[in-house]
Design an enzyme around this catalytic site. Structure first.
Site, short mmCIF file in Angstrom:
data_model
loop_
_atom_site.label_atom_id
_atom_site.label_comp_id
_atom_site.label_asym_id
_atom_site.label_seq_id
_atom_site.Cartn_x
_atom_site.Cartn_y
_atom_site.Cartn_z
N GLY A 158 7.79 67.82 -5.69
CA GLY A 158 9.08 67.54 -6.84
C GLY A 158 10.36 68.13 -6.55
O GLY A 158 11.12 67.77 -7.16
N LEU A 159 10.76 68.80 -5.17
CA LEU A 159 11.74 69.07 -4.96
C LEU A 159 13.04 69.87 -6.09
O LEU A 159 14.02 69.91 -5.95
CB LEU A 159 12.51 67.89 -4.59
CG LEU A 159 11.85 67.11 -3.40
CD1 LEU A 159 12.81 66.00 -2.79
CD2 LEU A 159 11.41 67.93 -2.40
N CYS A 160 11.97 70.50 -7.05
CA CYS A 160 13.03 71.26 -8.10
C CYS A 160 14.21 70.18 -8.69
O CYS A 160 15.19 70.89 -8.94
CB CYS A 160 13.74 72.43 -7.31
SG CYS A 160 12.48 73.69 -7.67
N ASN A 161 13.84 68.97 -8.60
CA ASN A 161 14.61 68.03 -9.34
C ASN A 161 13.89 67.23 -10.29
O ASN A 161 13.83 65.70 -9.73
CB ASN A 161 15.67 67.38 -8.21
CG ASN A 161 16.77 66.84 -8.75
OD1 ASN A 161 16.58 65.70 -9.69
ND2 ASN A 161 17.81 67.15 -8.45
N THR A 203 16.41 72.04 -11.23
CA THR A 203 15.58 72.89 -12.41
C THR A 203 16.27 73.77 -12.99
O THR A 203 16.27 74.17 -14.13
CB THR A 203 14.49 73.18 -11.83
OG1 THR A 203 13.48 72.14 -11.21
CG2 THR A 203 13.40 74.05 -12.72
#
Ligand SMILES: *Cc1c(COP(=O)(O)O)cnc(C)c1O
EC number: 2.8.1.9
Length: 830
Positions: free
Chosen positions: A388-391, A126
């Site tokens: 969402g794992l910052c990706n 992100t």
């Protein structure tokens, strides 16, 4: 290396970590991609350095200052050395974290006269994607092939500056991307494009070689805490040949400027020295930089080199991937859907890092909710990451989510980390397990065993629901009675047992005085809960109807935390006790994500009583009375229906909530206050059944209090002993208790909060583990029934005007077909 070499190394790590990582005792840490852990020796070395040396602010002539400057220059050099980066060719700029390094590069490009073009790979974190908002033009590359094609094509952009960014390793699934793109771009038709390599995820378990500056990225960012666990520091490594990009950077700050004139004239002279002097705005994080020195030394002593770490973690990741991939349900269906990139291979450190991202399926190929996995992992003390794992790009493409779906999921209330994580039969996030230098085979095996234990179905349903005997009994000679009544005057604190023989008022919103108060965080205004503050179980409120007060005492370990042993507040809602409402307009309580206006008590004594007890700054607050018009936030089902009748709103079916109240969260309409329904009913024989199973496994039996029930229904001991009928309540539609009627709204979904011992505030594994194995339906764990009062039609009867129930009251359950035969109830059944 053969397997025995790996095992020997693994054993050595296991032995070392017993004394170097004491925080790992009793827990399994699988979130190294979030941050890895620091060694005990690192903290000891750092602290003795701090205690024995005097470090001043750099850039002055004092000895203390000179010492700091000298150390920092040495550490810079040492960090560059870790990546074989020649200080003639590279400079290192210390920043707060990798994101700050990315932003510094973005600043330089944004301040170019004609703006800039920005291209980034789909797998970007992100923080890398956000740069596009500053670009005049941007492009997301959906695959490696798109990048390769673009590199080969002629440059069309003209004079504008261009920046291409990508992660060296995906923080989502650990896939490692080609490291030769920078060099290829530099020797292609696109030689004017600058490259930014996000190495934050890669270097935690892999070396990075910047030996050849012609082939190196122009800008490389790192998160040092992901390599060493400590200090919280990042770095931006810049190729000297590309340093001129920063010349146009507009901002200057203390540290990056020589002289500033700001009164009659506006003029400044920027520093002209080395790049880091021009980019490190403000005072350096000097102590963190010192700690970095200790971190590099200890890391080398414990692990030798990043090559060694890479070999070890690559081996472990291969075992983890193989273990998870091999799991099958009894019917042969696969359990784990692993999101591996087709271009990567577990076991090959050039294409794959030690991360496995996946989702779980049940035996009918449906998705298992990640919220459920998280709850069980918490109970078993496994630390992993879901969501969402910052990706966003990687997650969307792995899960097959189209942009419109992500937007719609978002507007449907789906956010990072909430409970409704399967929408339109697709998961909205994933589970990530990531390994680090101090991970071992034991962690890997334990995790695979965890998935096997809870999520592999052997094709025999775990429970068969017992069939209730359908005989209709008169309430006066009922087999069942009310064993106990409890209210929880302060949300998430201990319960208060209604004294036997005392008729207790039933209100539309629940039993009188239940969840009338809550504790709110002084900073965020959010209501506190036991999930985060288990010690709330040791705050014991009681209702004193004779004195007309709510009395609050501390019990157990909390008794000695404060000199005040008791506080009281009047049961009547005296407005003078509350803080000015205007003043506190913004401090409305947030309960389960919803904003609920609550009034905060102004007494400093009360606030400090609770704040001391819990170790968090909080206020006591009271919810407004239900009858207070617009402030009303609690509605019973009956109220809702009346409202819907009066307003002519048609609802599908006479009883809209015969289905289970959705996921124990605050989505269903009748219960707006919190994640609780008006009343929660549990059955003694179900609890006994549960406890038999727990004890058979050697676990500790659960007390009724952990379920935070209001009504415990039990077999009447005065009645001839018969068979207990556990989980008969699954089929109840209505209850008659004494002279009052109640409607069952559906089963109550459970989370790991039931594992907090209400006497000691300690967390256990039970009863959640056994519940998960025996009471899990559609991936959700249920125990107890949501219930609400059903007022009789004749509004003038005293039973309606002042409804109450008493401990010992006879209880008569109605299943749906029983209700059809009952003159009062059958109108309520469709
Ligand atoms: C962690 C991470 C980041 C963000 O790092 P911060 O230090 O939190 O700024 C960026 N990119 C990747 C690939 C990461 O793993």
């Amino acid at each position: 290396m053969d397997e025995s070499t790996y095992i020997r190394y693994d054993n050595a790590i296991e032995e070392m970590r017993a004394h170097e990582y004491p925080m790992l005792q009793g827990t399994t840490y699988l979130d190294h991609a979030g941050t890895t852990l620091y060694a005990k020796s690192l903290i000891e070395r750092f602290s003795s350095d701090m205690i024995s040396n005097l470090y001043g602010n750099p850039h002055s002539a004092s000895n203390a200052s000179q010492l700091t400057t000298r150390r920092i220059e040495d550490i810079r050099l040492r960090l560059l050395g870790l990546f074989n980066a020649d200080p003639q060719e590279f400079d290192v700029v210390f920043v707060a974290n990798a994101t700050a390094g990315i932003k510094l590069v973005m600043d330089a490009f944004r301040d170019q006269e004609e703006g800039f073009w920005y291209g980034y790979h789909r797998d970007a974190h992100t923080s890398l994607i956000g740069v596009r908002e500053a670009a005049s033009e941007h492009q997301c590359f959906a695959s490696d092939a798109e990048v390769n094609n673009w590199i080969e094509r002629e440059d069309q952009v003209g004079g504008r500056a261009q920046l291409f960014a990508y992660p060296a390793q995906s923080n989502m699934n650990g896939r490692r991307l080609p490291l030769d793109w920078s060099q290829r771009i530099r020797t292609s038709k696109r030689r004017s494009v600058y490259t930014l390599l996000d190495a934050a995820a890669l270097v935690s378990t892999s070396p990075l070689n910047l030996e050849n500056s012609d082939e190196a990225p122009d800008f490389t960012v790192l998160s040092l805490y992901k390599m060493f666990g400590f200090p919280d520091l990042g770095a931006l490594i810049v190729r000297q040949a590309s340093a001129s990009m920063f010349e146009r950077r507009l901002y200057f700050g203390g540290g990056t400027v020589e002289m500033v004139v700001c009164l009659k004239e506006q003029w400044h002279a920027k520093k002209a020295g080395s790049l880091h002097e021009r980019l490190e705005d403000g005072t350096l994080p000097i102590h963190s930089i010192m700690a970095l020195d200790a971190a590099m030394s200890v890391h080398r002593e414990l692990y030798d080199s990043l090559e060694q770490v890479s070999k070890h973690t690559t081996f472990l990741a291969g075992q983890l991937y193989a273990g998870l991939s091999s799991l099958q349900h009894g019917n042969g269906e696969r359990v784990c859907q692993v999101y591996k990139d087709p271009a990567s291979t577990y076991g090959d450190s050039t294409t794959q890092g030690p991360i496995v991202a996946f989702n779980l399926r049940n035996e009918s190929s449906g998705w298992v909710s990640n919220a459920e996995v998280e709850k069980l992992a918490a109970v078993r003390n496994l630390q992993l990451r879901t969501g969402g794992l910052c990706n966003p790009g990687g997650v969307a493409s792995s899960l097959g989510l189209a942009p419109w779906e992500m937007r719609e999921n978002f507007s449907a209330g789906q956010r990072c980390g909430n409970d409704n994580d399967i929408i339109r039969a697709k998961p909205t996030g994933m589970i990530r397990v990531s390994l680090g230098a101090m991970s071992t085979l034991k962690d890997v095996n334990l995790f695979v065993a965890f998935v096997r234990e809870f999520f592999v179905q052997e094709s025999v349903p775990a429970v068969t629901l017992p069939i209730t005997n359908s005989e209709v009994e008169a309430p006066t000679q009922s087999r069942l009675h009310v064993e106990s009544l409890s209210v929880y005057p302060i949300k998430s604190c201990a319960g208060f047992s209604v004294p036997p023989g005392a008729p207790w008022e039933v209100r539309p919103e629940g039993l009188a005085w239940d969840r009338e108060w809550c504790l709110v965080h002084q900073g965020t205004g959010a209501a506190l809960s036991q999930k985060r503050y288990p010690k709330m179980a040791l705050i014991r409120p009681s209702i004193d109807l004779i004195e007309g007060v709510l009395r609050i005492n501390l019990v157990g370990a909390l008794r000695d935390t404060t000199t005040i042993q008791e506080v009281t507040v009047p049961l009547s809602a005296d407005p003078r006790l509350f803080l000015d409402e205007d003043l506190y307009k913004d401090a409305s309580a947030r309960v389960c994500g919803d904003n609920v206006s609550a009034k905060t008590y102004r007494s400093g004594k009360i606030s400090s009583f609770f704040s001391h007890a819990l170790g968090v700054a909080c206020h006591l607050a009271r919810f407004p009375a239900v009858s207070s018009g617009s402030g009303s936030t609690r509605h019973s089902k009956a109220h809702l229906q009346k409202y819907q009748k009066a307003s002519g709103t048609q609802i599908p079916g006479a009883f809209p909530v015969a289905v289970p109240i959705a996921p124990g969260v605050c989505v269903s309409k009748p219960i707006l206050l919190s994640n609780e329904s008006p009343i929660l009913t549990i059955s003694r024989s179900s609890l006994n059944r549960l406890n038999e199973l727990i004890k058979a496994d050697g676990g500790k039996a659960a007390q009724a209090e952990v379920f935070r029930a209001n009504i415990v229904v039990a077999e009447n001991p005065a009645y001839p002993p018969g068979l207990e009928d556990p989980y008969a309540e699954d089929d109840w539609r209505f209850l008659q208790i004494g002279q009052q009627y109640f409607e069952m709204l559906g089963a109550c979904r459970r989370c790991q909060m039931v594992c907090i011992d209400q006497q000691t505030a300690e967390k256990n594994q039970e009863p959640f583990v056994t519940l998960s194995k025996t009471r899990r339906f559609d991936g959700r764990v249920f125990f107890g029934e949501h219930t609400c009062h059903l007022p009789l039609e004749d509004a003038s009867s005293p039973l309606v005007q002042n409804p109450s129930i008493t401990v010992g009251d006879a209880v008569r359950p109605f299943r749906e077909d029983d209700a059809l035969q009952d003159s009062r109830l059958h109108a309520f059944v469709i």
